[in-house]
Design an enzyme around this catalytic site. Structure first.
Site, PDB file in Angstrom:
ATOM      1  N   LYS A 147     -10.116  18.014 -23.540  1.00 38.81           N
ATOM      2  CA  LYS A 147     -11.133  17.763 -22.519  1.00 38.81           C
ATOM      3  C   LYS A 147     -11.174  16.260 -22.282  1.00 38.81           C
ATOM      4  CE  LYS A 147     -16.002  17.493 -21.581  1.00 38.81           C
ATOM      5  NZ  LYS A 147     -17.339  17.388 -22.200  1.00 38.81           N
ATOM      6  N   ALA A 190     -22.546  19.527 -18.663  1.00 40.84           N
ATOM      7  CA  ALA A 190     -23.612  18.523 -18.731  1.00 40.84           C
ATOM      8  C   ALA A 190     -24.797  18.866 -17.831  1.00 40.84           C
ATOM      9  CB  ALA A 190     -23.103  17.129 -18.390  1.00 40.84           C
ATOM     10  N   THR A 213     -26.267  19.565 -26.107  1.00 41.86           N
ATOM     11  CA  THR A 213     -27.626  19.092 -26.373  1.00 41.86           C
ATOM     12  C   THR A 213     -28.671  20.185 -26.226  1.00 41.86           C
ATOM     13  OG1 THR A 213     -26.984  16.902 -25.571  1.00 41.86           O
ATOM     14  CG2 THR A 213     -29.333  17.352 -25.740  1.00 41.86           C
TER      15      THR A 213
END
Length: 261
Positions: A100, A187, A210
């Protein structure tokens, strides 16, 4: 649910997860198991997967025999650093060249530096790397990254780690509609509903870290994300009803007891 194909390998899960920010590697293992993910991404510059023999090795908790390990170039701000990191990853992982790619522009926004990203992608692809690339939600850049040979384009929904959800649906939809490679939103996801929305838009998958690792209960959130991705995928392929301006009765309007016509 049909399979996601990346680098000639099929995956049942369309959720890819990161390995950072957990309180320890035991929690990392439990949360990733709860996601049902089959691919996990690892920041080579931040996580130990064997380059430091004196530290705990992530691969002792997340087995390469069970998961596809997707090394990433998080923390790189130049094409040169990203290329060097990819080569290090290939060396550590026995020559595997699925990576990635992310080349960041600054530490405040963590937005991609597209000039450096394109430069790194072109060089790595010529060296037979299979590039899944982190980028902005610019449809033109997304198409250019596909055209130069990236096997998956990964536009952000919002800044990394922000949890803001999908901030520009129009651009993501435009990228999806014009793509011939898997589009995986990377994201910005904050909670399960964000993941569902991404999949309902027709994206091929979601990558997150996250939103799971920093939840009050990471293992429970991991389970929620698994279900959210599956639900969104099924809803998209089921075909939602057309939105209407006015009401539409659920029951038949003719043939009832009071219909004399």
């Amino acid at each position: 649910m049909s399979k996601l194909v990346l680098d000639n390998k099929s995956y049942d899960s369309r959720l890819i997860v990161g390995t950072g920010k957990y309180k320890d590697l035991d929690e990392t293992k439990l949360a990733i198991e709860a996601t049902g993910a089959e691919m996990v991404t690892v920041a080579i510059r931040r996580m130990n997967i064997g380059q430091d023999k004196n530290k705990l090795n992530l691969l002792d908790f997340i087995s390469p025999e069970k998961y596809t390990i997707l090394p990433n170039t998080a923390g790189c701000y130049t094409a040169e650093d990203a290329i060097r990191t990819c080569n290090l990853a290939a060396e550590i992982l026995g020559g595997k060249k699925l990576v990635k790619l992310e080349v960041l522009g600054d530490k405040k926004t963590l937005y991609p530096n597209l000039t450096e990203t394109l430069k790194a992608a072109e060089i790595l692809i010529k060296d037979d790397f299979k590039i899944m690339v982190y980028t902005t939600d610019d449809p033109l850049i997304a198409k250019e990254l596909e055209n130069i040979g990236c096997i998956s384009v990964m536009p952000l929904a919002a800044p990394i780690g922000s949890g803001l959800g999908i901030q520009n649906k129009y651009n993501i939809l435009s990228i999806v509609e014009n793509a011939n490679v898997p589009i995986i939103v990377d994201a910005g996801v904050g909670t399960a509903s964000d993941a569902t929305i991404v999949m309902e838009m027709g994206c091929d998958g979601v990558l997150m870290n996250t939103a799971i690792a920093c939840a009050d209960n990471p293992v429970l959130m991991a389970s929620a994300m698994k279900k959210a991705v599956e639900a969104g995928y099924e809803a998209f392929h089921a075909g939602r009803i057309i939105k209407k301006k006015y009401a539409s009765a659920s029951s038949p309007t003719r043939g009832n007891l009071f219909d004399n016509k």
